[in-house]
Design an enzyme around this catalytic site. Sequence first.
Site, PDB file in Angstrom:
ATOM      1  N   HIS A 274       8.678   4.088  25.372  1.00 40.68           N
ATOM      2  CA  HIS A 274       9.079   2.684  25.195  1.00 40.68           C
ATOM      3  C   HIS A 274       9.394   2.414  23.713  1.00 40.68           C
ATOM      4  O   HIS A 274      10.395   1.795  23.376  1.00 40.68           O
ATOM      5  CB  HIS A 274       7.939   1.727  25.566  1.00 40.68           C
TER       6      HIS A 274
ATOM      7  N   LYS B 188       0.784 -10.812  41.839  1.00 39.54           N
ATOM      8  CA  LYS B 188       0.377  -9.430  42.132  1.00 39.54           C
ATOM      9  C   LYS B 188      -0.201  -8.793  40.864  1.00 39.54           C
ATOM     10  O   LYS B 188       0.435  -7.958  40.230  1.00 39.54           O
ATOM     11  CB  LYS B 188       1.601  -8.637  42.608  1.00 39.54           C
TER      12      LYS B 188
ATOM     13  N   ARG C 295      15.134   7.896  32.112  1.00 37.39           N
ATOM     14  CA  ARG C 295      14.566   9.212  31.823  1.00 37.39           C
ATOM     15  C   ARG C 295      15.306  10.302  32.567  1.00 37.39           C
ATOM     16  O   ARG C 295      15.620  11.349  32.032  1.00 37.39           O
ATOM     17  CB  ARG C 295      13.081   9.259  32.218  1.00 37.39           C
TER      18      ARG C 295
ATOM     19  N   SER D 272       3.860   5.233  31.964  1.00 36.20           N
ATOM     20  CA  SER D 272       2.573   4.539  31.854  1.00 36.20           C
ATOM     21  C   SER D 272       1.651   4.942  32.998  1.00 36.20           C
ATOM     22  O   SER D 272       0.437   5.101  32.804  1.00 36.20           O
ATOM     23  CB  SER D 272       2.795   3.022  31.881  1.00 36.20           C
TER      24      SER D 272
END
Length: 199
Positions: free
Chosen positions: A53, A77, A127, A165
Site C-alpha cells: 500500500h 459489517k 498485484r 493484509s
Amino acid sequence: APRAAPRAAPRRLRATVSGPAMGAGRTRRATGRLDGMIRAVYPGSFDPLHNGHLDVIKRAARIFDHLTVAVLHNRLKPTTLFDIEERLEILRASLEGLPNVEVASFEGLLVDFCRRSGARVIVRGLRAISDYEAELQVAHLNRQMHPGVETLFVMTATRWSFVSSTRIKEIAQLGADVAKLVPKPALDRLIERFGPPRV
Ligand code: PNS
C-alpha cells in the site's frame, strides 16, 4: 548542491472546458476544479496498512497534486481486525512527511466520497491477474454510477506483489515476524494484538 526544481503550477491536465454553466468568458480545468488541482483517492480497508500500500501511496502522490487515502468504515459489517480509529492512526503515523497526502475515512459508496472530496481519479493497486477481474467489475460499476470518475491502476512493486493484509494478519497471528512487510506503526499494533513474533 543541485536544488529540486520547483513544482510547476497550474499543472498537467491543461485542457479546459467551457460551457453555459461557467458563464461568459470563464473556463474551468478538465479536472472539474476551479483551483486546477488533480485530486485522487486511494481507497481500501487498510487492515492494516502494509508496504505494498505504502509504495502505491508514494508513487500516486508523485503523480497527483493531492491524494486522499480513504479508509472504508463499514459499520454494518465490522469484520476488520483493527477498528477505524486504529487503521487511521497507523496510516497517519506512517504517512507523516508526505505533504500532499491526507487520510480520511468514508462510509457508503466510494463514488459519493469522490463527489464530496472533488476527486476525479480512483487509484487501485494491481498485484496479479487474480486481482484484475474483481477490480474491473468495481471500476466499471463506479464509472457507471459516477461517469466523471476514472479508475487508474498502479502495478504493485514486484517486491510487494505477494503481500496482502489478510496474509499478514494470518502469519502474524501464528507467530511469524512481519517486520519486513509492514511499516513500524502497523507492526507495533500487530504485536500489541498477537504478541511478539515466535519465529
Ligand atoms: O482494501 P480493499 O478491501 O480491497 O478495498 C475495497 C474498497 C474499500 C475500495 C471497496 O470495497 C469500496 O470501495 N467499498 C465502498 C462501497 C463501494 O463503493 N463499493 C463499490 C461498489 S461497486
